[in-house]
Design a protein around this motif. Structure first.
Motif, PDB file in Angstrom:
ATOM      1  N   VAL A  17     -10.091   1.724  -0.333  1.00 42.90           N
ATOM      2  CA  VAL A  17      -8.663   0.735   0.061  1.00 42.90           C
ATOM      3  C   VAL A  17      -9.302  -0.618   0.026  1.00 42.90           C
ATOM      4  CG1 VAL A  17      -7.248   0.257   1.964  1.00 42.90           C
ATOM      5  CG2 VAL A  17      -7.829   2.679   1.516  1.00 42.90           C
ATOM      6  N   HIS A  18     -10.272  -1.044   0.396  1.00 41.71           N
ATOM      7  CA  HIS A  18     -10.790  -2.240   0.409  1.00 41.71           C
ATOM      8  C   HIS A  18     -10.988  -2.987  -0.891  1.00 41.71           C
ATOM      9  CE1 HIS A  18     -10.974  -3.272   4.624  1.00 41.71           C
ATOM     10  NE2 HIS A  18     -11.609  -2.476   4.817  1.00 41.71           N
ATOM     11  N   ASP A  19     -11.449  -1.962  -1.722  1.00 40.91           N
ATOM     12  CA  ASP A  19     -11.747  -2.343  -3.112  1.00 40.91           C
ATOM     13  C   ASP A  19     -10.853  -2.836  -4.108  1.00 40.91           C
ATOM     14  OD1 ASP A  19     -14.572  -2.856  -2.167  1.00 40.91           O
ATOM     15  OD2 ASP A  19     -15.272  -1.096  -3.172  1.00 40.91           O
ATOM     16  N   GLY A  20      -9.497  -2.256  -3.695  1.00 43.24           N
ATOM     17  CA  GLY A  20      -8.430  -2.242  -4.486  1.00 43.24           C
ATOM     18  C   GLY A  20      -8.348  -1.145  -5.517  1.00 43.24           C
ATOM     19  N   LYS A  48       0.782  -1.248   0.039  1.00 41.06           N
ATOM     20  CA  LYS A  48      -0.079  -0.027  -0.075  1.00 41.06           C
ATOM     21  C   LYS A  48       0.882   1.266   0.051  1.00 41.06           C
ATOM     22  CE  LYS A  48      -2.558   0.755   3.868  1.00 41.06           C
ATOM     23  NZ  LYS A  48      -2.053   2.093   4.265  1.00 41.06           N
ATOM     24  N   HIS A  94      -7.431   2.033  -4.589  1.00 41.14           N
ATOM     25  CA  HIS A  94      -6.587   2.923  -3.836  1.00 41.14           C
ATOM     26  C   HIS A  94      -5.397   3.306  -4.934  1.00 41.14           C
ATOM     27  CE1 HIS A  94      -4.634   4.298   0.388  1.00 41.14           C
ATOM     28  NE2 HIS A  94      -4.937   5.451  -0.695  1.00 41.14           N
ATOM     29  N   SER A 122      -7.171   2.845   6.237  1.00 40.43           N
ATOM     30  CA  SER A 122      -7.133   1.516   6.260  1.00 40.43           C
ATOM     31  C   SER A 122      -8.806   0.733   6.092  1.00 40.43           C
ATOM     32  CB  SER A 122      -6.400   0.621   7.188  1.00 40.43           C
ATOM     33  OG  SER A 122      -7.071   1.078   8.478  1.00 40.43           O
ATOM     34  N   SER A 123      -9.433   1.815   6.204  1.00 44.65           N
ATOM     35  CA  SER A 123     -11.068   1.304   6.194  1.00 44.65           C
ATOM     36  C   SER A 123     -11.927   1.587   5.085  1.00 44.65           C
ATOM     37  CB  SER A 123     -11.543   1.785   7.669  1.00 44.65           C
ATOM     38  OG  SER A 123     -11.726   3.244   7.569  1.00 44.65           O
ATOM     39  N   SER A 124     -11.542   2.910   4.351  1.00 47.49           N
ATOM     40  CA  SER A 124     -12.471   3.030   3.460  1.00 47.49           C
ATOM     41  C   SER A 124     -12.555   1.924   2.254  1.00 47.49           C
ATOM     42  CB  SER A 124     -11.892   4.323   2.572  1.00 47.49           C
ATOM     43  OG  SER A 124     -12.351   4.813   1.269  1.00 47.49           O
ATOM     44  N   TYR A 125     -13.679   1.870   1.454  1.00 43.64           N
ATOM     45  CA  TYR A 125     -13.910   0.688   0.472  1.00 43.64           C
ATOM     46  C   TYR A 125     -13.022   1.110  -0.632  1.00 43.64           C
ATOM     47  CZ  TYR A 125     -17.657  -1.457   2.745  1.00 43.64           C
ATOM     48  OH  TYR A 125     -18.377  -2.248   3.631  1.00 43.64           O
TER      49      TYR A 125
END
Ligand code: FES
Ligand SMILES: [Fe+2]
Length: 361
Positions: free
Chosen positions: A74-77, A30, A79, A69-72
């Protein structure tokens, strides 16, 4: 912690020069939230492999582009997309040039102010470097060459991350001229010593016995040089032929972050597992030697004026050399006229010719 102004080094708080900002291994995965030169920054690797350095805060509503580290996003790749970075808050996307190139919920013209300041980022020797310049100009010198990096008989280093220390970099750079700490701190019995200053390079050549690193009256010789204010290399000939690397970079005024590494020549042309283990162990010995300096620096008070003896190293000259990076380039010539040349120390033989031609390479 003491500031550049208190040391009276020059008008710029942070010096001009090449500085290490991360090791390449830190960048896997990241984007990194960094802080250097009193600024919050973001460093990421785009999908092409390119590294990008920019200010940390999104021009929309000042969200930190990396520290999430928590926004979608970031989660959904999403970023990092290609060589772009997307803000975790409202998903604006910025190119490696810092310009916003997509706002997912707006199809009008993207405002010209939707841009972020970017900085030069160069990957070399397993590390990322930036050029910091209060005058905002192109680099006026290069990073040091390290031909051994591409020599397969050398075991490549992995960096020791030494962390952040509340100590002005001036105290660290004093070390380049510090003949008389080598015995008490490091256990060296110095037999020759000299400093040389020229342009953006400050050199220390010394050799002699050492309490633990050599035996049978063998010589431990080091040829050490700063390339600019923050990058140091040292050719060490002891148990193994090795190149030591130390970088220190201002985080805030009077605070630095540091790294250490050692490139070790193995006895065989292509290093075996055993050679790699020996190289790692040798790097650890070197790190411990540097930790002896760290121990002093982390606990000492700031020294604005050295109570210098004629048999000390040329601290005053080294400080003048260092001051060139805290002043406009246009003043460098006048500063260098006061210090350039080879400086032996009273009571100590200068370096033999062989040591002079060996370093810097
Ligand atoms: S704060 Fe970055 S997109 Fe809104
Ligand atoms: Fe030292």
């Amino acid at each position: 912690m003491a500031t550049t102004a208190e040391y009276k080094i020059g008008p710029f708080t942070y010096p001009r020069g090449w500085f290490m900002i991360a090791d390449s291994d830190e960048l896997e995965g990241k984007p990194l939230a960094l802080r250097f030169f009193g600024k919050d920054l973001v460093l990421y690797r785009g999908e092409s492999g390119r590294v990008v350095l920019m200010d940390a805060y999104c021009p929309h509503m000042k969200t930190h582009l990396a520290a999430n580290s928590s926004s979608y996003v970031v989660h959904d790749g999403s970023h990092i997309e290609g060589d772009n970075i997307r803000c975790p808050y409202h998903a604006w996307r910025f190119g490696p040039d810092g310009i916003c190139n997509e706002i997912p919920y707006f199809d009008g013209r993207i405002p010209a102010a939707a841009r972020i300041k970017t900085y030069r980022a160069e990957e070399r020797y397993g590390a990322i470097f930036t050029w910091h310049d209060p005058e905002e100009r192109e680099p006026d010198y290069d990073l040091p060459a390290l031909p051994q990096w591409d020599d397969p008989s050398y075991v490549r280093w992995t960096f020791d991350r030494l962390g952040v220390m509340k100590c002005h970099p001036q105290e660290i750079v004093d070390n380049i001229a510090d003949l008389t700490h080598l015995g008490p701190v490091h256990g060296s019995t110095v037999e020759y010593y000299e400093n040389e200053f020229r342009a953006h390079v400050a050199v220390q050549r010394q050799g002699g016995g050492h309490r633990t690193l050599v035996t049978n009256n063998a010589m431990l010789e080091t040829g050490t040089w700063y390339t600019g204010p923050g990058v140091l290399m040292s050719r060490v000939t002891g148990l193994f032929e090795a190149m030591m690397f130390i970088a220190h970079t201002p985080v805030d005024d009077g605070v630095v972050k540091a790294w250490h590494a050692l490139l070790v020549k193995s006895p065989s042309d292509s290093p075996t597992e055993e050679d790699v283990a020996a190289a790692r162990a040798y790097q650890e010995t070197s790190r411990l030697a540097f930790a002896q300096d760290f121990d002093i620096w982390t606990n000492k008070a700031p020294c604005f004026n050295v109570l210098q003896l004629p048999t000390d190293g040329p601290f005053g000259k080294a400080r003048i050399w260092y001051s060139q990076f805290y002043r406009p380039r246009s003043e460098a010539e006048a500063i260098l006229a006061r210090v350039e040349g080879i400086h032996p120390v009273r009571g100590m033989p200068p370096a033999p010719e062989a040591a002079r031609t060996a370093v810097p390479a």
